[in-house]
Write a protein that holds these residues in place. Sequence first.
Motif, PDB file in Angstrom:
ATOM      1  N   THR A 122       9.755  -7.444   9.016  1.00 49.75           N
ATOM      2  CA  THR A 122       8.958  -7.918   7.870  1.00 49.75           C
ATOM      3  C   THR A 122       9.113  -9.330   7.338  1.00 49.75           C
ATOM      4  O   THR A 122       8.209  -9.791   7.089  1.00 49.75           O
ATOM      5  N   THR A 148       0.551  -3.252   9.145  1.00 48.64           N
ATOM      6  CA  THR A 148       0.190  -3.103   7.712  1.00 48.64           C
ATOM      7  C   THR A 148      -1.117  -2.456   7.708  1.00 48.64           C
ATOM      8  O   THR A 148      -1.745  -2.054   8.582  1.00 48.64           O
ATOM      9  N   ASP A 191      -3.603  -3.847   6.432  1.00 54.31           N
ATOM     10  CA  ASP A 191      -4.429  -4.620   6.818  1.00 54.31           C
ATOM     11  C   ASP A 191      -4.703  -5.215   8.441  1.00 54.31           C
ATOM     12  O   ASP A 191      -5.361  -6.016   8.762  1.00 54.31           O
ATOM     13  N   PHE A 196      11.031  -2.793  -0.448  1.00 54.90           N
ATOM     14  CA  PHE A 196       9.921  -2.278   0.117  1.00 54.90           C
ATOM     15  C   PHE A 196      10.230  -1.449   1.174  1.00 54.90           C
ATOM     16  O   PHE A 196      11.193  -1.496   1.728  1.00 54.90           O
ATOM     17  N   LYS A 200       3.950  -3.485  -0.465  1.00 50.82           N
ATOM     18  CA  LYS A 200       4.046  -5.082  -0.478  1.00 50.82           C
ATOM     19  C   LYS A 200       5.444  -5.589  -0.341  1.00 50.82           C
ATOM     20  O   LYS A 200       6.250  -4.968  -1.377  1.00 50.82           O
ATOM     21  N   ARG A 230       8.864  -7.287  -1.325  1.00 48.37           N
ATOM     22  CA  ARG A 230       9.254  -7.987  -2.561  1.00 48.37           C
ATOM     23  C   ARG A 230      10.883  -8.145  -2.506  1.00 48.37           C
ATOM     24  O   ARG A 230      11.506  -7.036  -2.168  1.00 48.37           O
ATOM     25  N   ARG A 290       3.910 -13.498   2.211  1.00 49.69           N
ATOM     26  CA  ARG A 290       3.360 -12.164   1.737  1.00 49.69           C
ATOM     27  C   ARG A 290       4.732 -11.553   1.037  1.00 49.69           C
ATOM     28  O   ARG A 290       4.354 -10.423   0.467  1.00 49.69           O
ATOM     29  N   CYS A 291       5.711 -12.080   1.109  1.00 53.80           N
ATOM     30  CA  CYS A 291       6.953 -11.476   0.442  1.00 53.80           C
ATOM     31  C   CYS A 291       7.331 -12.277  -0.855  1.00 53.80           C
ATOM     32  O   CYS A 291       7.452 -13.331  -1.138  1.00 53.80           O
ATOM     33  N   GLU A 292       6.872 -11.428  -1.778  1.00 52.01           N
ATOM     34  CA  GLU A 292       7.298 -12.125  -3.231  1.00 52.01           C
ATOM     35  C   GLU A 292       8.905 -12.053  -3.422  1.00 52.01           C
ATOM     36  O   GLU A 292       9.569 -11.256  -3.040  1.00 52.01           O
TER      37      GLU A 292
END
Length: 296
Positions: A18, A45, A47, A125, A140, A142, A162-164
């Motif tokens: 990831t 994912t 998407d 996640f 999502k 994180r 995409r990784c907060e």
Amino acid sequence: MSAKSSIALIGPGAIGTTVAAALHEVGRTPVICGRTAHAQLTLRTDDGQVVVPGPVLTNPSEVKQPFSLVFVAVKTTQMAATAPWLSALCDENTVVCALQNGVEQKTQFAEYLPGVAVLPSVVWFPAQREPDYSVWLRAKPRLTLPETPHTAVVLAALEGTRCEVDVAADFTTIAWRKLLQNAVAGLMVLSGRRAGMFTRPDITALAYAYLRECLQVARAEGAQLSDEVPAEIVARFQNAPADLGTSILADRVAGQTLEWDIRNGVIQRYGRVHGIPTPISDVIVPLLAAGSDGPG
């Protein structure tokens, strides 16, 4: 291996894949190191998918220079096997970000990386390895990091991905809250069931009792956690997809060594240090340990 690379990643499992995919999407593809050679990594994912080009390096002798940032996403049970990679990838200027479970990450690395900055993290996640070796990311990604001078290195690497990333002044509290979530997930190993089992009233009652025990230990270690935390954690499992698993359950199904000590044994160990009774841990921990290590 590109001499221009400044980021490496050890352990291309669910969490490692990831993070590698998040970096690759913004043009910061890390050098990937692991036990098994793969031509590429695939993250799926809702998407679509992200394909991270390989190869996955399998021999530390292939590494020719240290890296500025090394993400370590191996299980804590694999730390000894990871030592040659750490020696090859790190020097005194390296920042190591531990993408691992537990509250003892810095202690785990001290034996292998004296004098190297180790940054613990909390991973928030669900990602799971599929039979075709792809990884299914189900939420999502994180991370939470402590507020330290070295945190800026990881923030810069993951900026725009995409990784907060959250930075917590009270990292101790956040880390222990995640540990409580991981600890109660150990019940899934003992039952052989996934998150749907937490909708059973009897499992709900057991989970509450166990989490209240864990909460006492966490508070003794300095975590500022409210009385509502057990209910919040159980609700998280109850509201999750019924088929949602956890890494320790996946390891049990695969017959692999379990991270029972850093997820569950730690509650029993620290409880003894602080003189806190842990009657539920005293049942759960031996069962997890035997399921992991045998004999029999």
